[in-house]
Design a protein around this motif. Structure first.
Motif, PDB file in Angstrom:
ATOM      1  N   ASN A  78       0.846  -1.194   0.000  1.00  0.00           N
ATOM      2  CA  ASN A  78       0.000   0.000   0.000  1.00  0.00           C
ATOM      3  C   ASN A  78       0.882   1.244   0.000  1.00  0.00           C
ATOM      4  O   ASN A  78       2.099   1.160   0.073  1.00  0.00           O
ATOM      5  N   GLU A  79       0.248   2.376  -0.063  1.00  0.00           N
ATOM      6  CA  GLU A  79       0.978   3.636  -0.134  1.00  0.00           C
ATOM      7  C   GLU A  79       0.914   4.402   1.181  1.00  0.00           C
ATOM      8  O   GLU A  79       0.909   5.629   1.185  1.00  0.00           O
ATOM      9  N   GLN A  80       0.832   3.700   2.288  1.00  0.00           N
ATOM     10  CA  GLN A  80       0.873   4.388   3.573  1.00  0.00           C
ATOM     11  C   GLN A  80       2.187   5.140   3.731  1.00  0.00           C
ATOM     12  O   GLN A  80       3.223   4.748   3.193  1.00  0.00           O
ATOM     13  N   LEU A  81       2.122   6.215   4.518  1.00  0.00           N
ATOM     14  CA  LEU A  81       3.283   7.088   4.663  1.00  0.00           C
ATOM     15  C   LEU A  81       3.963   6.910   6.009  1.00  0.00           C
ATOM     16  O   LEU A  81       3.340   6.525   7.004  1.00  0.00           O
ATOM     17  N   ASN A  82       5.249   7.227   6.015  1.00  0.00           N
ATOM     18  CA  ASN A  82       6.069   7.153   7.222  1.00  0.00           C
ATOM     19  C   ASN A  82       6.792   8.481   7.400  1.00  0.00           C
ATOM     20  O   ASN A  82       7.038   9.211   6.437  1.00  0.00           O
ATOM     21  N   SER A  83       7.166   8.782   8.631  1.00  0.00           N
ATOM     22  CA  SER A  83       7.720  10.095   8.957  1.00  0.00           C
ATOM     23  C   SER A  83       9.224  10.045   9.172  1.00  0.00           C
ATOM     24  O   SER A  83       9.740   9.152   9.843  1.00  0.00           O
ATOM     25  N   ILE A  84       9.914  11.039   8.581  1.00  0.00           N
ATOM     26  CA  ILE A  84      11.345  11.255   8.822  1.00  0.00           C
ATOM     27  C   ILE A  84      11.530  12.729   9.161  1.00  0.00           C
ATOM     28  O   ILE A  84      11.117  13.607   8.396  1.00  0.00           O
ATOM     29  N   GLN A  85      12.142  13.000  10.307  1.00  0.00           N
ATOM     30  CA  GLN A  85      12.397  14.378  10.719  1.00  0.00           C
ATOM     31  C   GLN A  85      13.891  14.553  11.006  1.00  0.00           C
ATOM     32  O   GLN A  85      14.471  13.770  11.770  1.00  0.00           O
ATOM     33  N   LEU A  86      14.483  15.572  10.386  1.00  0.00           N
ATOM     34  CA  LEU A  86      15.896  15.889  10.580  1.00  0.00           C
ATOM     35  C   LEU A  86      15.997  17.194  11.356  1.00  0.00           C
ATOM     36  O   LEU A  86      15.335  18.173  11.021  1.00  0.00           O
ATOM     37  N   TYR A  87      16.830  17.194  12.381  1.00  0.00           N
ATOM     38  CA  TYR A  87      17.005  18.381  13.223  1.00  0.00           C
ATOM     39  C   TYR A  87      18.398  18.952  12.979  1.00  0.00           C
ATOM     40  O   TYR A  87      19.402  18.249  13.142  1.00  0.00           O
ATOM     41  N   THR A  88      18.452  20.218  12.598  1.00  0.00           N
ATOM     42  CA  THR A  88      19.727  20.849  12.253  1.00  0.00           C
ATOM     43  C   THR A  88      20.012  22.037  13.156  1.00  0.00           C
ATOM     44  O   THR A  88      19.104  22.658  13.709  1.00  0.00           O
ATOM     45  N   SER A  89      21.288  22.330  13.296  1.00  0.00           N
ATOM     46  CA  SER A  89      21.737  23.541  13.973  1.00  0.00           C
ATOM     47  C   SER A  89      22.655  24.266  13.005  1.00  0.00           C
ATOM     48  O   SER A  89      23.759  23.810  12.730  1.00  0.00           O
TER      49      SER A  89
END
Length: 253
Positions: A197-208
């Protein structure tokens, strides 16, 4: 001027019965000559230095090869150019949580070699990765072993940065958010989906600034589709010493 006259002048300048006025004039003359010589030497040295600089071959600063760079820094608009300035080089901490059960990895990576400590079920074990081979530390040396966790492959930040290259992010105060489909994850990690299926997943990048400091992954939909049942999988990743991690040896028996 005759020698006798010179001798009389020298006596007045530096003799036991020297004349104060003659002595002062002589010292001023000596200081003046010394300063003049010093100025000439400085000018000659400066000219030689300039010529040497102009004639020497030009050098260019090292460029990022992965990440480097881990320089080490990841431009916010293109995180994939990050980690490491000259080759892959960073220290890390990964916390993988599967259905509420956690395993922690503490390690460092330089190019194609990696050392880490796995804390799982209250047990601490030292591992290494060398040229894609997993090694376990026993009696001071490393021996070839199996992959210690089926989730470890999801912790490769280089794969993650490649994965999001063609995704459209949203960004706010140094937090770059992506959504990635199950299909794209399966293509990257070469997994078989039980439920396509085309369910979505989360990716979060934290930068300084331009440096990638940490990342949060929520692959729950993806893992649930693989296993055909509802489960959770989240990964928290932290990075340090990007581009400055000290080299290390892996002694293999």
């Amino acid at each position: 001027m005759k020698n006798k006259e010179w001798k009389e002048i020298l006596k007045k300048c530096f003799g036991k019965e020297k004349d104060d006025r003659y002595h002062a004039v002589a010292m001023l003359a000596i200081y003046g000559i010394f300063i003049l010589i010093l100025i000439v030497l400085i000018r000659i040295g400066g000219n030689n230095s300039t010529q040497l600089h102009e004639n020497s071959p030009s050098t260019s600063s090292p460029t990022s090869t992965a990440t480097s760079s881990p320089s080490s820094d990841i431009p916010e608009e293109n995180p994939s150019s990050n980690i490491g300035e000259n080759d892959i080089n960073y220290s890390y901490s990964y916390t993988v949580s599967y259905n509420g059960i956690s395993e922690v990895y503490l390690g460092k990576r330089i190019d194609d070699k990696e050392k880490f400590t796995l804390v799982k079920d209250g047990i601490t074990t030292d591992y290494a990765i060398l040229s894609d081979n997993y090694l376990i530390l026993e009696n001071g040396t490393y021996h070839i072993t199996e992959n210690p966790s089926r989730f470890l492959k999801y912790c490769d930040i280089e794969d993650i940065l490649v994965l999001v290259e063609n995704e459209i992010p949203t960004e706010n105060n140094g937090v770059i958010k992506y959504t990635v489909s199950n299909k794209n994850l399966a293509t990257t990690y070469k997994d078989d989906l039980s439920i396509d299926n085309e369910q979505l997943n989360s990716i979060q990048l934290y930068t300084s600034g331009e440096i990638l400091k940490s990342a949060d992954l929520d692959f729950s939909n993806y893992i649930s589709s693989i296993q055909g049942t509802s489960v959770t999988l989240t990964i928290h990743m932290e990075f340090a010493d990007i581009g400055t991690t000290e080299d290390f040896e892996i002694k293999v028996s």
